[in-house]
Structure formats: C-alpha cells, structure tokens
Design an enzyme around this catalytic site. Sequence first.
Site, short mmCIF file in Angstrom:
data_model
loop_
_atom_site.label_atom_id
_atom_site.label_comp_id
_atom_site.label_asym_id
_atom_site.label_seq_id
_atom_site.Cartn_x
_atom_site.Cartn_y
_atom_site.Cartn_z
N ARG A 191 0.83 -1.20 0.00
CA ARG A 191 0.00 0.00 0.00
C ARG A 191 0.87 1.26 0.00
O ARG A 191 0.58 2.25 0.67
CB ARG A 191 -0.95 0.01 1.20
N SER A 200 -10.72 -0.52 3.55
CA SER A 200 -9.90 -0.96 4.68
C SER A 200 -9.17 0.24 5.26
O SER A 200 -8.40 0.90 4.56
CB SER A 200 -8.90 -2.02 4.24
N GLU A 224 -4.40 3.34 6.35
CA GLU A 224 -4.20 3.37 4.91
C GLU A 224 -4.53 4.73 4.31
O GLU A 224 -3.78 5.22 3.47
CB GLU A 224 -5.05 2.28 4.22
#
Length: 344
Positions: A170, A244, A340
């Site tokens: 990520r 998420s 994130e």
Amino acid sequence: MESPFAPPVVESDVDLRPYNSFGLPAKARRLVRIRSEADLRWVVNHPDWGRASKFILGGGSNLVLTRDLQPLVLKVEVPGRRLLDAGDDWIVEAGAGERWHDLVMWSLEQGVGGLENLALIPGTVGAAPVQNIGAYGVELKDRFECLDTLDLMSGRLVSLDKAACHFGYRDSVFKQHLAGRSVILRVRFRCPKRWVPELGYLDLQRAQEAAGIAQPTPAQVADWVMAIRRAKLPDPAVIGNAGSFFKNPIVTAEACRAVIAREPHIVHYPLDDGRCKLAAGWLIDACGWKGKSVGGAGVYEKQALVLVNRGEARGGEVLTLAQAIQASVFARFGVQLEPEPVVV
C-alpha cells in the site's frame, strides 16, 4: 483543424463531500479540474497558480478530510481507455481520471484478463498506483507496466516504470518523495494473453468449489471477487467509507510468535522473508470495536477493518475513532496499526 485551447476554470469554495468516499464535510478554497495534459500545463505555467501550493485529488476513496483545503486542489479527471497489442501480452492504457472498476470491467469486455481480482475497488486509475492497490492475491504492481506523470515544478512529462515507482505494501514513490510534486496522467498495465487465474485466496477457492467450475474465465473470477467484496464491505455510495482503514501489520517472526502465544487463534500469514502479516481486522474485532461508534463515525458491523460514516460524521470524529482503535490494539497486542487513508 484543432480547436483552440480553452483554459480550465478555477472554481471557488467547492463542496468536497461528493469527492471523498467517506462523505466528510470540507471545502476547497480553489479547485481546478484537470482533464488533459494541456490543462495541467496551464496551471504549472500560470503566473499565480504555478507558484501556489497544491493538493492532488483523484477519486477521494483513500482520504479523510478533517478541515477545508487551502491549497489549490487539482481534481484529476483525465479520461480515455486504449488497448494495445504487445505480442504475448495486452497493454491496457487508461487516463488517470477513469474509475478503476470501470476500467476492470472494460478490459474484461475486450476479452482481456488480469485485472479481475481488483474488481470493485473504489477510486480512480491515477490513484491506484499511489496506493499500490491490492486484493485477493493480486497487487497493482503485478500488472503494472508504466505511467506518465507531469512534474509540477519543472512541467516535464516523465514516464516511470515499475522500478521507478518503488511499490511497497500500500505504498509507492507517490506517497514518499513525489507526494504532491507530480500528477499522474495515464497508466498502463501489462496483461498476458495466456491468462492464468489467481485463485490462491481462500474465499476465491471456496467460491470456485461452490460453483463447480474447474477452469473459470476472467469474468467468472471477477464475479466471485465482487460477490466476496459486497458480502464484506459497504458500498461507499450507500455508507460513506474509505475501504480498509488500517494496513495489515507486518511483524518479525519473533513478534508473531509472542502474539500467538497470547492469542493462539489470531489470523496471520507467514511471508517469504520470514516475517508475518497479522490480520488487522481480527485484532480490532478482538478488542471489541466492531459496531462501536464515536459521534457519527463507526466501525462496520460486518468487517472491523472498515470505518464508516453513520451520517453527518466529521473528519475529526473518524480520526478520534481511529486513534482509539490504535491505542486499544497496541495496549492488548503490542502491535501498532498504520492507517491506509491520507488524513488531511
């Protein structure tokens, strides 16, 4: 004869709620829509806007807005899709403003497999490399070929390959030293003509067994992926969220053994380098956060990894909830969760 270039309009006090998937209230003091390379060059070369601080906005699906944005917001809306024959592979090219899921579906309509595991991920094509999106055993870097990006300081157009993008979990160069310094205009993906399904993810294996299909098509795999996502994750068009919210923490083998000794049922995945990936959703759920709320922000009832807007939530409430979850998980497991989304 080409029509003369019409410079983009700089809009004032733009409501950003439609432009962030959390639906959080915030305004852009100034916003310009970038629909072409020429639009972006106009901004870079402008005597005033060229020197102004800037904020790059894609689909807003990985963003938590806690305040109004004072920098000039560059809303990237570059369109276009193209399929190129590259011998043993297909090259799928798309403008940065295309919706990611639309590109996945379009590539399947062209008979091209390779992106189906990433179906239904919200956001735009241009934002996908920034985050190195991934799902169900595939990351964007696995299909990435190159991208075109324009440097906001020099105005130079540069093509970056996979190595230059420094993809991580990520993560990418666009979240590091190129953050806010360049704007992605086009992205290209390499998809093999001899397609092989990626079915290593347990839920996909279960879907395949339930369907009784030994050799699925790319479209069938996409259908399974979308069904799994819809069962677990809320639709941002219905319930505001950023997908998420926390990364699955990666810890040393020693740290993993220590956590397992205290919590034998913890969901974890051994990695090739000897480290271990822990399931952040499991950690959050074990701390009792599923379904809990702080103001208008809450933890989704079906998946503890997802924070949601229960109605009229503010960015500060989302941030407060996230920090409380981090403190709770660290106190119990000694594991630090990393968000994130970008928090502004």
